[in-house]
Design a protein around this motif. Structure first.
Motif, PDB file in Angstrom:
ATOM      1  N   ALA A 281       0.841  -1.125   0.198  1.00 29.92           N
ATOM      2  CA  ALA A 281       0.095  -0.179   0.027  1.00 29.92           C
ATOM      3  C   ALA A 281       1.102   1.229  -0.079  1.00 29.92           C
ATOM      4  CB  ALA A 281      -0.874  -0.022   1.335  1.00 29.92           C
ATOM      5  N   PRO A 282       0.495   2.399  -0.745  1.00 33.26           N
ATOM      6  CA  PRO A 282       1.210   3.481  -0.706  1.00 33.26           C
ATOM      7  C   PRO A 282       1.154   4.044   0.500  1.00 33.26           C
ATOM      8  CG  PRO A 282      -0.849   3.861  -1.894  1.00 33.26           C
ATOM      9  CD  PRO A 282      -0.718   2.340  -1.530  1.00 33.26           C
ATOM     10  N   LEU A 283       2.359   4.744   1.054  1.00 28.62           N
ATOM     11  CA  LEU A 283       2.525   5.422   2.038  1.00 28.62           C
ATOM     12  C   LEU A 283       1.831   6.682   2.019  1.00 28.62           C
ATOM     13  CD1 LEU A 283       6.527   5.248   2.910  1.00 28.62           C
ATOM     14  CD2 LEU A 283       4.656   3.797   4.136  1.00 28.62           C
ATOM     15  N   PRO A 284       1.182   7.018   3.174  1.00 29.71           N
ATOM     16  CA  PRO A 284       0.347   8.399   3.143  1.00 29.71           C
ATOM     17  C   PRO A 284       1.139   9.587   3.105  1.00 29.71           C
ATOM     18  CG  PRO A 284       0.610   7.554   5.671  1.00 29.71           C
ATOM     19  CD  PRO A 284       1.189   6.466   4.548  1.00 29.71           C
ATOM     20  N   SER A 285       0.847  10.481   2.327  1.00 30.12           N
ATOM     21  CA  SER A 285       1.373  11.594   2.120  1.00 30.12           C
ATOM     22  C   SER A 285       1.519  12.573   2.983  1.00 30.12           C
ATOM     23  CB  SER A 285       0.700  12.326   0.879  1.00 30.12           C
ATOM     24  OG  SER A 285      -0.278  12.969   1.060  1.00 30.12           O
ATOM     25  N   ASP A 286       2.335  13.636   3.013  1.00 28.76           N
ATOM     26  CA  ASP A 286       2.520  14.568   4.260  1.00 28.76           C
ATOM     27  C   ASP A 286       1.150  15.244   4.250  1.00 28.76           C
ATOM     28  OD1 ASP A 286       4.654  14.021   5.084  1.00 28.76           O
ATOM     29  OD2 ASP A 286       5.880  15.362   3.872  1.00 28.76           O
ATOM     30  N   ASN A 287       0.565  15.646   3.220  1.00 25.60           N
ATOM     31  CA  ASN A 287      -0.602  16.391   2.990  1.00 25.60           C
ATOM     32  C   ASN A 287      -2.029  15.721   3.773  1.00 25.60           C
ATOM     33  OD1 ASN A 287       0.446  18.606   1.845  1.00 25.60           O
ATOM     34  ND2 ASN A 287      -0.281  17.952  -0.092  1.00 25.60           N
ATOM     35  N   SER A 288      -2.000  14.228   3.346  1.00 24.95           N
ATOM     36  CA  SER A 288      -3.019  13.609   3.936  1.00 24.95           C
ATOM     37  C   SER A 288      -2.852  13.386   5.447  1.00 24.95           C
ATOM     38  CB  SER A 288      -3.077  12.062   3.574  1.00 24.95           C
ATOM     39  OG  SER A 288      -1.811  11.347   3.652  1.00 24.95           O
ATOM     40  N   GLU A 289      -1.574  13.437   5.976  1.00 27.93           N
ATOM     41  CA  GLU A 289      -1.515  13.395   7.326  1.00 27.93           C
ATOM     42  C   GLU A 289      -2.013  14.584   8.050  1.00 27.93           C
ATOM     43  OE1 GLU A 289      -0.247  12.011  11.261  1.00 27.93           O
ATOM     44  OE2 GLU A 289      -0.698  10.961   9.441  1.00 27.93           O
ATOM     45  N   ILE A 290      -1.578  15.893   7.502  1.00 28.32           N
ATOM     46  CA  ILE A 290      -1.898  17.131   7.830  1.00 28.32           C
ATOM     47  C   ILE A 290      -3.358  17.126   7.965  1.00 28.32           C
ATOM     48  CG2 ILE A 290      -1.942  19.591   7.386  1.00 28.32           C
ATOM     49  CD1 ILE A 290       0.981  19.227   6.279  1.00 28.32           C
ATOM     50  N   ARG A 291      -4.291  16.850   6.942  1.00 29.54           N
ATOM     51  CA  ARG A 291      -5.623  16.984   6.695  1.00 29.54           C
ATOM     52  C   ARG A 291      -6.279  15.977   7.846  1.00 29.54           C
ATOM     53  NH1 ARG A 291      -4.785  16.540   1.249  1.00 29.54           N
ATOM     54  NH2 ARG A 291      -4.970  14.333   1.236  1.00 29.54           N
ATOM     55  N   ARG A 292      -5.477  14.913   8.323  1.00 27.94           N
ATOM     56  CA  ARG A 292      -6.334  14.068   9.230  1.00 27.94           C
ATOM     57  C   ARG A 292      -6.142  14.354  10.626  1.00 27.94           C
ATOM     58  NH1 ARG A 292      -4.422  10.753  13.207  1.00 27.94           N
ATOM     59  NH2 ARG A 292      -2.257  11.222  12.548  1.00 27.94           N
ATOM     60  N   ARG A 293      -4.963  15.273  10.818  1.00 30.13           N
ATOM     61  CA  ARG A 293      -4.739  15.886  12.077  1.00 30.13           C
ATOM     62  C   ARG A 293      -5.646  17.101  12.012  1.00 30.13           C
ATOM     63  NH1 ARG A 293       2.058  16.040  12.686  1.00 30.13           N
ATOM     64  NH2 ARG A 293       2.007  13.798  13.158  1.00 30.13           N
ATOM     65  N   ARG A 294      -5.863  17.921  11.140  1.00 32.79           N
ATOM     66  CA  ARG A 294      -6.792  18.813  11.135  1.00 32.79           C
ATOM     67  C   ARG A 294      -8.219  18.448  11.493  1.00 32.79           C
ATOM     68  NH1 ARG A 294      -7.576  22.550  12.051  1.00 32.79           N
ATOM     69  NH2 ARG A 294      -8.814  23.921  10.597  1.00 32.79           N
ATOM     70  N   LYS A 295      -8.606  17.257  10.874  1.00 32.02           N
ATOM     71  CA  LYS A 295      -9.765  16.824  11.363  1.00 32.02           C
ATOM     72  C   LYS A 295     -10.220  16.395  12.739  1.00 32.02           C
ATOM     73  CE  LYS A 295     -13.381  13.359   9.484  1.00 32.02           C
ATOM     74  NZ  LYS A 295     -13.438  12.358   8.505  1.00 32.02           N
ATOM     75  N   GLU A 296      -9.106  15.750  13.139  1.00 31.37           N
ATOM     76  CA  GLU A 296      -9.142  15.518  14.742  1.00 31.37           C
ATOM     77  C   GLU A 296      -9.311  16.686  15.750  1.00 31.37           C
ATOM     78  OE1 GLU A 296      -5.553  12.984  15.223  1.00 31.37           O
ATOM     79  OE2 GLU A 296      -6.582  11.133  14.104  1.00 31.37           O
ATOM     80  N   ALA A 297      -8.575  17.758  15.108  1.00 29.59           N
ATOM     81  CA  ALA A 297      -8.552  19.210  16.042  1.00 29.59           C
ATOM     82  C   ALA A 297      -9.896  19.725  15.807  1.00 29.59           C
ATOM     83  CB  ALA A 297      -7.392  19.805  15.649  1.00 29.59           C
ATOM     84  N   ARG A 298     -10.599  19.441  14.805  1.00 30.73           N
ATOM     85  CA  ARG A 298     -11.663  20.553  14.587  1.00 30.73           C
ATOM     86  C   ARG A 298     -12.749  20.539  15.546  1.00 30.73           C
ATOM     87  NH1 ARG A 298     -12.618  19.114   8.896  1.00 30.73           N
ATOM     88  NH2 ARG A 298     -10.835  20.329   8.456  1.00 30.73           N
ATOM     89  N   PRO A 299     -13.222  19.343  16.066  1.00 28.97           N
ATOM     90  CA  PRO A 299     -14.395  19.586  17.198  1.00 28.97           C
ATOM     91  C   PRO A 299     -13.746  20.576  18.398  1.00 28.97           C
ATOM     92  CG  PRO A 299     -13.995  17.344  16.671  1.00 28.97           C
ATOM     93  CD  PRO A 299     -12.942  17.924  15.985  1.00 28.97           C
ATOM     94  N   ALA A 300     -12.540  20.407  18.613  1.00 22.39           N
ATOM     95  CA  ALA A 300     -12.241  21.393  19.683  1.00 22.39           C
ATOM     96  C   ALA A 300     -11.935  22.854  19.449  1.00 22.39           C
ATOM     97  CB  ALA A 300     -10.598  21.161  20.322  1.00 22.39           C
ATOM     98  N   GLU A 301     -11.782  22.908  18.058  1.00 18.67           N
ATOM     99  CA  GLU A 301     -11.626  24.302  17.648  1.00 18.67           C
ATOM    100  C   GLU A 301     -13.067  24.976  17.371  1.00 18.67           C
ATOM    101  OE1 GLU A 301      -9.717  23.533  13.835  1.00 18.67           O
ATOM    102  OE2 GLU A 301      -7.898  23.544  14.585  1.00 18.67           O
ATOM    103  N   LEU A 302     -13.884  24.044  17.004  1.00 21.07           N
ATOM    104  CA  LEU A 302     -15.430  24.501  16.937  1.00 21.07           C
ATOM    105  C   LEU A 302     -15.773  24.966  18.491  1.00 21.07           C
ATOM    106  CD1 LEU A 302     -16.885  22.071  14.507  1.00 21.07           C
ATOM    107  CD2 LEU A 302     -16.736  24.419  14.116  1.00 21.07           C
ATOM    108  N   LEU A 303     -15.506  24.223  19.339  1.00 21.89           N
ATOM    109  CA  LEU A 303     -15.661  24.286  20.863  1.00 21.89           C
ATOM    110  C   LEU A 303     -15.135  25.848  21.325  1.00 21.89           C
ATOM    111  CD1 LEU A 303     -15.775  20.817  22.495  1.00 21.89           C
ATOM    112  CD2 LEU A 303     -17.670  22.287  21.593  1.00 21.89           C
ATOM    113  N   ASP A 304     -14.065  25.938  20.758  1.00 27.18           N
ATOM    114  CA  ASP A 304     -13.405  27.272  21.414  1.00 27.18           C
ATOM    115  C   ASP A 304     -13.959  28.450  20.652  1.00 27.18           C
ATOM    116  OD1 ASP A 304     -11.597  25.934  22.813  1.00 27.18           O
ATOM    117  OD2 ASP A 304      -9.948  25.896  21.336  1.00 27.18           O
TER     118      ASP A 304
END
Length: 229
Positions: free
Chosen positions: A2-25
């Motif tokens: 399987a292809p390794l995840p790109s840096d961009n996909s990792e950044i998008r994943r982290r942004r998605k995980e952080a989004r609920p907290a950002e919305l709450l703030d």
């Protein structure tokens, strides 16, 4: 392979995980500044840098968003405090001071202190939120402090007292301190409490806890004699 995840996909994943907290703030800041009823969902989304549709993916209504704010900033802290108390069998007075001064200091110094003002001014028009706040904040918070008071009484560390009244005596000035920060304090008025709010917390708890201490017969007799004199 399987292809390794790109840096961009990792950044998008982290942004998605952080989004609920950002919305709450963003929601907390706007709810405290403008009021819950006056804040529009699209304003929260814009402040968090997302679309209104993205906001509704996480929180299907503004009411659910406010519930999540209350749960995240206050109810979760109370649950953590209960775990801390359960693991600490030290003197009850010291446990209470450590727990309450630490918890209220973090609360006062963070934007979460605005939740108390928000609830006080808004929930009358939103009974579902009032019920949620009561179940997730008021009841467990009072139960935590009441449990410590009963522990101190059972151990002989505290004199017998009316526990419910003592709970309110301990907690209400701390709640009002946070409300003051976002009302008179925000206007630069009544600056006495603003000078040293943490000192006020410590002095208040010290005064109450000293009053709760069980006195020996000799101490009680000496106190009675001083009053008679």
């Amino acid at each position: 392979m399987a292809p390794l995840p790109s840096d961009n996909s990792e950044i998008r994943r982290r942004r998605k995980e952080a989004r609920p907290a950002e919305l709450l703030d963003a929601a907390l800041a706007l709810f405290v500044e403008k009021g819950f009823a006056a804040t529009r969902s699209e304003e929260v989304a814009r402040a968090a840098g997302v679309s209104k549709g993205t906001l509704y993916l996480y929180f299907p209504s503004k009411e659910e968003l406010l519930k999540a704010v209350i749960q995240h900033y206050i109810a979760n802290e109370i649950a953590a405090g209960a775990e801390q108390v359960a693991a600490n069998e030290g003197p009850t007075s010291a446990v209470m001071e450590q727990l309450l001064v630490g918890w209220w200091t973090r609360m006062y110094q963070s934007p979460a202190s605005g939740v108390f003002k928000l609830v006080l001014t808004e929930v009358r028009n939103f009974p579902e939120i009032a019920q949620f706040y009561s179940e997730r904040v008021v009841e467990p918070g009072e139960a935590l402090v009441a449990g410590l008071l009963r522990r101190g009484i059972e151990r002989g560390e505290f004199a017998p007292t009316e526990v419910d009244a003592a709970v309110h005596t301990i907690l209400m000035p701390l709640v009002l301190l946070c409300i003051h920060k976002h009302t008179l304090g925000a206007c630069g008025s009544a600056k006495g409490l603003d000078a040293d709010p943490i000192g006020f917390m410590r002095a208040h708890l010290h005064l109450v806890l000293k009053g709760l201490e069980r006195r020996s017969t000799a101490q009680s007799g000496a106190a009675s004699a001083r009053r008679a004199a």
